[in-house]
Scaffold this active site. Structure first.
Site, mmCIF file in Angstrom:
data_model
loop_
_atom_site.group_PDB
_atom_site.id
_atom_site.type_symbol
_atom_site.label_atom_id
_atom_site.label_comp_id
_atom_site.label_asym_id
_atom_site.label_seq_id
_atom_site.Cartn_x
_atom_site.Cartn_y
_atom_site.Cartn_z
ATOM 1 N N LYS A 116 27.277 62.262 52.863
ATOM 2 C CA LYS A 116 27.895 60.931 51.988
ATOM 3 C C LYS A 116 29.007 61.104 51.682
ATOM 4 C CE LYS A 116 24.829 58.675 54.854
ATOM 5 N NZ LYS A 116 24.134 59.291 54.686
ATOM 6 N N LYS A 158 23.449 56.297 45.095
ATOM 7 C CA LYS A 158 23.175 56.167 46.283
ATOM 8 C C LYS A 158 22.764 58.478 47.033
ATOM 9 C CE LYS A 158 25.681 54.269 49.817
ATOM 10 N NZ LYS A 158 27.013 54.205 50.950
ATOM 11 N N GLY A 165 17.874 53.802 53.952
ATOM 12 C CA GLY A 165 17.574 53.220 52.158
ATOM 13 C C GLY A 165 17.290 54.124 51.418
ATOM 14 N N GLU A 200 28.704 54.250 43.713
ATOM 15 C CA GLU A 200 29.875 53.656 43.719
ATOM 16 C C GLU A 200 29.635 51.981 43.373
ATOM 17 O OE1 GLU A 200 29.871 54.708 48.940
ATOM 18 O OE2 GLU A 200 29.115 52.196 48.600
ATOM 19 N N LYS A 237 16.908 46.843 59.231
ATOM 20 C CA LYS A 237 17.917 46.116 59.459
ATOM 21 C C LYS A 237 16.518 44.934 60.123
ATOM 22 C CE LYS A 237 21.908 48.289 60.092
ATOM 23 N NZ LYS A 237 22.973 49.125 60.710
ATOM 24 N N ASN A 290 27.635 57.186 61.119
ATOM 25 C CA ASN A 290 26.081 57.401 61.931
ATOM 26 C C ASN A 290 26.374 57.911 63.182
ATOM 27 O OD1 ASN A 290 24.462 54.114 60.876
ATOM 28 N ND2 ASN A 290 24.197 56.013 60.233
ATOM 29 N N ARG A 292 25.093 58.937 65.879
ATOM 30 C CA ARG A 292 23.740 58.667 66.652
ATOM 31 C C ARG A 292 23.755 57.798 66.897
ATOM 32 N NH1 ARG A 292 20.958 55.233 64.477
ATOM 33 N NH2 ARG A 292 20.867 55.039 61.852
ATOM 34 N N VAL A 295 19.314 51.841 66.396
ATOM 35 C CA VAL A 295 18.644 50.930 66.799
ATOM 36 C C VAL A 295 19.212 49.623 68.219
ATOM 37 C CG1 VAL A 295 16.708 49.230 66.520
ATOM 38 C CG2 VAL A 295 16.772 51.792 65.252
ATOM 39 N N ARG A 338 14.280 42.619 65.725
ATOM 40 C CA ARG A 338 13.305 43.346 65.814
ATOM 41 C C ARG A 338 12.190 43.100 65.807
ATOM 42 N NH1 ARG A 338 16.051 48.734 62.850
ATOM 43 N NH2 ARG A 338 18.303 48.527 63.349
#
Length: 456
Positions: A116, A158, A165, A200, A237, A290, A292, A295, A338
């Site tokens: 990151k 972070k 998370g 941050e 999420k 991300n 990839r 979801v 979800r």
């Protein structure tokens, strides 16, 4: 074109990949743990092979076993889906070394964007707006206090190699900084074996907005609309939608151009998601990329009518994108919920066991991506997500009403789910108006749980 594909995953995403691959006439190989021998992805693939016992570290995270399975079944590519090894640069490097294609970006890109701090510095260099914060990793508590004094509270600590998370803490007062910095660092070391941290400025009450991009090896990059993923609990999420109600056409165009600039900065290839926070003044800031499939990718598929998995497989096969930016049309509104095996009334405790009876929602523009069937086993060894309901309608209010109806239809007997909590959210006046941020669940949870009990 890829001729034979190994899917290095399980559950609904494994099924999702199998379906698109078969429509492209690509043979599929499923891998499974001993726990998953009766899962649908094992039955639907052309071939299947057991890669170890139930524990993920011995099966779905077992790099040697997965590569051996791919080679022994004469596959020429491996699709990771999301989670597990999907953003593991070392895994991708091993695939590259034995001549297997990876359905995703190169190991170098994954490594670069997975760090990151490095990703943040790359974005700054290429004119992508980032949240004010530390210039690099924060080595000590003393340095954390110096940065806090410079940028002011509240802060977000972070983990550089983090995700989901973990290794993340919000700090509102100087007296909490030392404790939260050390807690985040310890969690990051335990989860990622990487204790590098950065800090941050915390954007208060932001929206979490992400842009889906596709990029081929010919430097063609397209943005496929945005998703608002602000309904979250503990950075996980719950509900996603497209488009984001807060963006006007000019701001949306600026956001897409910025996402494409971010992808170009790292010479990105394949499907990816550029994530931003949107503050109360509608200024946006890059937070991460991300590398990839997400979801929530079906939300984008519903409003664009583009099969993202097929595009991934085409890109991996060395083909050009089948679409140009001017071909992308975002039509209507889509929402995803979800469905998790958990009990919201018991502190969201995950549940496992047999699904005694299952009935999925149907209807026009209603989709349920899931591995469930009557008699299916929900395992305690893996993620609690059972599936995702995705709906589309001409208007956002129409999509909300359609999702309410879909949640009323779904029947999952045998394990508790968050079905009625999601239903309660869809009746909240702030959600209906689109007036919500990432703090929505935190602020309204007690009220929503009371509503949930009334709706059950």
């Amino acid at each position: 074109m890829i001729k034979k594909l190994l899917i290095a995953n399980r559950g609904e995403i494994a099924l999702r990949i199998i379906r698109s691959a078969q429509e492209l006439q690509i043979k599929t190989v499923a891998v499974y743990s001993t726990e998953d021998v009766d899962q649908l992805h094992v039955k639907f693939a052309d071939e299947s092979i057991c890669i170890g016992p139930a524990q993920s570290v011995e099966s779905y995270l077992n790099v040697d076993n997965i590569i051996s399975a791919a080679l022994s079944t004469n596959c020429d590519a491996v699709a990771p889906g999301y989670g597990f090894l999907s953003e593991n640069a070392s895994f991708v490097k091993n695939l590259e070394e034995v001549g297997l294609k990876f359905v995703g970006p190169s190991s170098e890109i994954i490594e670069m964007m997975g760090d990151k701090i490095a990703a943040r510095n790359l974005m700054i260099k290429n004119g992508v707006p980032v949240v004010p914060g530390s210039d690099g990793k924060v080595e000590s508590e003393e340095e954390a206090f110096e940065i806090a004094e410079r940028i002011g509270y509240p802060l977000l600590i972070k983990a550089s190699g983090g995700g989901g998370g973990k290794g993340m803490r919000r700090v509102f007062r100087s007296e909490d900084l030392k404790r939260e910095f050390n807690a985040a660092k310890s969690e990051a070391i335990a989860a990622f074996n990487n204790g590098d941290m950065y800090i941050e400025k915390l954007i208060v009450n932001p929206k979490h907005v992400e842009v889906q991009i596709l990029a081929d090896k010919f430097s063609n990059i397209v943005a496929l609309g945005e998703r608002d993923c602000s309904i979250q609990r503990k950075n996980q999420k719950m509900i996603e939608e497209s488009p984001c109600v807060r963006l006007n056409d000019d701001k949306r165009k600026e956001l897409y151009e910025t996402a494409i600039r971010a992808a170009k900065a790292c010479n990105y290839e394949n499907a990816g998601t550029v994530e931003f926070v949107l503050d109360e003044e509608n200024k946006f800031y890059f937070i991460e990329m991300n590398t990839r499939i997400q979801v929530e990718h079906p939300v984008t598929e519903m409003v664009t009518n583009i099969d993202l998995i097929k595009e991934q497989l085409r890109i991996t096969s060395g083909l050009r994108l089948s679409i140009k930016q001017e071909d992308v049309k975002v039509e209507g509104c889509a929402i995803e919920c979800r469905i998790n095996a958990e009990n919201p009334l018991n502190n969201f405790m995950p549940e496992s066991g047999e699904v005694e009876f299952f009935y999925g929602p149907g209807g026009v523009n209603t989709r349920f991506d899931s591995y469930l069937y009557s008699g299916a086993r929900v395992s305690p060894y893996y993620d609690s997500m059972l599936g995702k309901i995705i709906v589309k309608d001409k208007t956002r209010l129409g999509a909300i009403r359609k999702m309410r109806r879909a949640l009323e239809e779904i029947i999952i007997d045998g394990v508790s789910t968050n079905q009625y909590l999601l239903y309660a959210i869809l009746f909240d006046i702030d959600f209906i108006r689109g007036n919500y941020s990432t703090s929505f669940i935190e602020e309204k949870l007690d009220e929503l749980l009371n509503l949930m009990e009334a709706y059950r």
